[in-house]
Design a protein around this motif. Structure first.
Motif, PDB file in Angstrom:
ATOM      1  N   ILE A 119       0.880  -1.176   0.000  1.00 49.75           N
ATOM      2  CA  ILE A 119       0.000   0.000   0.000  1.00 49.75           C
ATOM      3  C   ILE A 119       0.910   1.217   0.000  1.00 49.75           C
ATOM      4  N   GLN A 120       0.589   2.196  -0.836  1.00 49.07           N
ATOM      5  CA  GLN A 120       1.389   3.430  -0.851  1.00 49.07           C
ATOM      6  C   GLN A 120       0.471   4.612  -0.510  1.00 49.07           C
ATOM      7  N   PRO A 121       0.225   4.842   0.783  1.00 46.49           N
ATOM      8  CA  PRO A 121      -0.638   5.966   1.164  1.00 46.49           C
ATOM      9  C   PRO A 121       0.102   7.291   0.992  1.00 46.49           C
ATOM     10  N   VAL A 122      -0.660   8.340   0.714  1.00 44.67           N
ATOM     11  CA  VAL A 122      -0.098   9.695   0.607  1.00 44.67           C
ATOM     12  C   VAL A 122      -0.588  10.498   1.807  1.00 44.67           C
ATOM     13  N   HIS A 123       0.297  11.258   2.429  1.00 46.34           N
ATOM     14  CA  HIS A 123      -0.124  12.162   3.503  1.00 46.34           C
ATOM     15  C   HIS A 123      -0.447  13.495   2.810  1.00 46.34           C
ATOM     16  N   LEU A 124      -1.618  13.546   2.212  1.00 47.28           N
ATOM     17  CA  LEU A 124      -1.901  14.643   1.290  1.00 47.28           C
ATOM     18  C   LEU A 124      -2.068  15.986   1.998  1.00 47.28           C
ATOM     19  N   ALA A 152       4.649  16.153   3.591  1.00 48.84           N
ATOM     20  CA  ALA A 152       4.270  16.033   5.008  1.00 48.84           C
ATOM     21  C   ALA A 152       5.433  16.047   6.001  1.00 48.84           C
ATOM     22  N   HIS A 153       6.475  16.830   5.747  1.00 46.10           N
ATOM     23  CA  HIS A 153       7.597  16.933   6.684  1.00 46.10           C
ATOM     24  C   HIS A 153       7.088  17.366   8.065  1.00 46.10           C
ATOM     25  N   LEU A 154       7.439  16.605   9.073  1.00 49.89           N
ATOM     26  CA  LEU A 154       7.095  16.870  10.484  1.00 49.89           C
ATOM     27  C   LEU A 154       5.635  16.598  10.858  1.00 49.89           C
ATOM     28  N   ALA A 155       4.847  16.089   9.930  1.00 46.62           N
ATOM     29  CA  ALA A 155       3.480  15.692  10.295  1.00 46.62           C
ATOM     30  C   ALA A 155       3.583  14.450  11.190  1.00 46.62           C
ATOM     31  N   SER A 156       2.577  14.271  12.060  1.00 46.68           N
ATOM     32  CA  SER A 156       2.683  13.127  12.975  1.00 46.68           C
ATOM     33  C   SER A 156       1.312  12.659  13.442  1.00 46.68           C
ATOM     34  N   ILE A 157       1.313  11.472  14.052  1.00 45.97           N
ATOM     35  CA  ILE A 157       0.104  10.931  14.692  1.00 45.97           C
ATOM     36  C   ILE A 157       0.506  10.532  16.100  1.00 45.97           C
ATOM     37  N   GLU A 158      -0.201  11.089  17.079  1.00 48.37           N
ATOM     38  CA  GLU A 158       0.115  10.816  18.496  1.00 48.37           C
ATOM     39  C   GLU A 158       1.617  10.975  18.759  1.00 48.37           C
ATOM     40  N   GLY A 159       2.205  11.993  18.172  1.00 51.11           N
ATOM     41  CA  GLY A 159       3.620  12.285  18.433  1.00 51.11           C
ATOM     42  C   GLY A 159       4.602  11.463  17.614  1.00 51.11           C
ATOM     43  N   ILE A 160       4.103  10.505  16.819  1.00 53.04           N
ATOM     44  CA  ILE A 160       5.026   9.709  15.980  1.00 53.04           C
ATOM     45  C   ILE A 160       5.015  10.311  14.580  1.00 53.04           C
ATOM     46  N   SER A 161       6.192  10.748  14.129  1.00 49.70           N
ATOM     47  CA  SER A 161       6.207  11.465  12.854  1.00 49.70           C
ATOM     48  C   SER A 161       6.016  10.514  11.685  1.00 49.70           C
ATOM     49  N   VAL A 162       5.407  11.035  10.616  1.00 47.72           N
ATOM     50  CA  VAL A 162       5.304  10.241   9.393  1.00 47.72           C
ATOM     51  C   VAL A 162       6.728   9.928   8.950  1.00 47.72           C
ATOM     52  N   GLY A 163       6.866   8.820   8.277  1.00 51.36           N
ATOM     53  CA  GLY A 163       8.209   8.359   7.930  1.00 51.36           C
ATOM     54  C   GLY A 163       8.609   7.189   8.815  1.00 51.36           C
ATOM     55  N   GLN A 164       7.825   6.982   9.896  1.00 50.77           N
ATOM     56  CA  GLN A 164       8.128   5.872  10.806  1.00 50.77           C
ATOM     57  C   GLN A 164       7.074   4.780  10.766  1.00 50.77           C
ATOM     58  N   PHE A 165       6.043   4.957   9.934  1.00 49.25           N
ATOM     59  CA  PHE A 165       4.950   3.980   9.908  1.00 49.25           C
ATOM     60  C   PHE A 165       5.181   2.883   8.872  1.00 49.25           C
ATOM     61  N   GLY A 166       5.854   3.253   7.783  1.00 49.56           N
ATOM     62  CA  GLY A 166       5.983   2.310   6.672  1.00 49.56           C
ATOM     63  C   GLY A 166       7.315   1.582   6.681  1.00 49.56           C
ATOM     64  N   ASN A 167       7.484   0.689   5.697  1.00 49.27           N
ATOM     65  CA  ASN A 167       8.784   0.052   5.498  1.00 49.27           C
ATOM     66  C   ASN A 167       9.751   1.063   4.886  1.00 49.27           C
TER      67      ASN A 167
END
Ligand SMILES: Cc1ncc(COP(=O)(O)O)c(C=O)c1O
Length: 355
Positions: A119-124, A152-167
């Motif tokens: 899956i290739q989600p976009v943080h639009l 989405a530089h520096l965007a996050s969910i519950e303090g975890i930045s994007v870039g750490q969710f995927g492979n």
């Protein structure tokens, strides 16, 4: 709408590289990778010449290719689907949730087949995609995740930045993005083995000179670009806070249009501040704003799957609605209070005309 903010600091950094005589990938790139890595929880980062290259190399590094399917949104910049198609795999375009403009997890689930690999989600627009549900689904169905974090530089969910969710996750430094290196991209990898494969793909398959281990590209970033990116990265947090303050003012004061909605715990970094103008002709709406001295932009007027490059017939109703109703308003950090007030006045006037 989006003018890059370049100061004497970036110019000085470029000048230093020019004077060093070391223009191609070198120490500046290495430092940029290590500094950017701090924004993605210390994940190993690989700098490349564009976001598109980053997406492409990540997919190749994971062995995605002919016969594979990768689920992507259609409501995004063409690079998302293009990067998949360039590997020989099939991009499977699915619908979005209208509230967030991001991939709909239920639509993703419905699109999974035995050939689905990823899956290739976009943080639009700078809003993280629904990663809690997407990562759960990927774990259950044994799928890889490639985050398209270009916006989405520096965007996050519950303090975890994007870039750490995927492979893998890819960021873009194109000049309109929240930070720039002129052109450029950064791949955040889940481990050093993946990072090494990306490094090889970026450099003709070589780690040691003339000992090519695999077939690769030249998608290296130059030290000139990295030196710009390093200066910009230092300002990113401050710029992001200003974008968020501008967005809050717009959301509090706009009326007659649908303003962005941000799920609880999500950090939106407002690469774009995008409203929906339901019940209006969007292009006329934009013309009326222009007459009032307010710039706006449409990202994106056509679903990727309908472009001549793909020409697919699919039923993606929310994507169609978004394409006909979205309008992005200025939100960049250089806006002054009087600019924001002018935007609010103009939009409210146009939205509520005849009401
Ligand atoms: C969502 C998305 N994906 C990928 C890209 C590609 O990035 P680049 O222009 O750096 O190749 C962009 C940037 O324009 C983008 O907005």
């Amino acid at each position: 709408m989006a003018k890059p903010s370049i100061s004497w600091r970036e110019r000085l950094a470029v000048d230093r590289v020019m004077r060093s005589g070391n223009l191609a990938q070198g120490i500046q790139v290495k430092e940029f990778e290590s500094e950017f890595s701090q924004t993605v929880g210390g994940r190993p980062c690989v700098a490349v010449n564009s976001g598109t290259s980053g997406l492409h190399l990540s997919l190749l590094a994971a062995g995605i290719g002919k016969g594979d399917e990768v689920i992507v949104p259609s409501f995004t910049f063409a690079a998302t689907g293009n990067s998949v198609a360039l590997t020989g795999a099939t991009p499977v375009f699915v619908d979005i949730d209208l509230e967030t403009f991001n991939l709909s997890p239920s639509a993703v689930e419905a699109a999974i087949t035995p050939r689905t690999r990823a899956i290739q989600p976009v943080h639009l627009y700078g809003l993280p995609a629904n990663m809690p549900q997407i990562t759960k689904l990927a774990a259950e169905r044994d799928l890889l995740i490639f985050e398209d974090a270009a916006q989405a530089h520096l965007a996050s969910i519950e303090g975890i930045s994007v870039g750490q969710f995927g492979n893998f996750a890819t960021f873009s430094f194109y000049p309109t993005k929240n930070m720039t290196s002129g052109e450029g991209g950064m791949i955040a990898c889940e481990n050093s083995k993946s990072a090494r494969t990306c490094q090889l793909l970026r450099n003709q398959g070589m780690e040691k000179r003339y000992e090519n281990e695999m077939i690769g590209f030249n998608t290296r970033m130059t030290d000139i670009h990295a030196s710009i990116g390093r200066v910009q990265l230092k300002k990113l947090e401050k710029w992001t806070a200003k974008r968020q303050a501008n967005a809050s003012f717009l959301t509090e004061n706009l009326s007659g249009v649908i303003t962005p909605s941000v799920p609880i715990g999500f950090r939106h970094v407002y690469h774009q501040y995008t409203i929906r103008v339901e019940g209006h002709n969007r292009d006329q709406f934009a013309d009326e704003l222009f007459k009032r001295g307010i710039g706006s932009g449409v990202y994106y007027p056509k679903p990727t799957h309908t472009l001549p490059s793909f020409r697919l017939k699919l039923d993606l109703p929310n994507t169609q609605i978004a394409c006909s109703q979205v309008l992005s308003l200025p939100v960049h950090p250089k806006l002054r209070q009087r600019d924001l007030e002018k935007i609010v006045r103009g939009v409210n006037e146009v939205a509520n005309a005849g009401a």
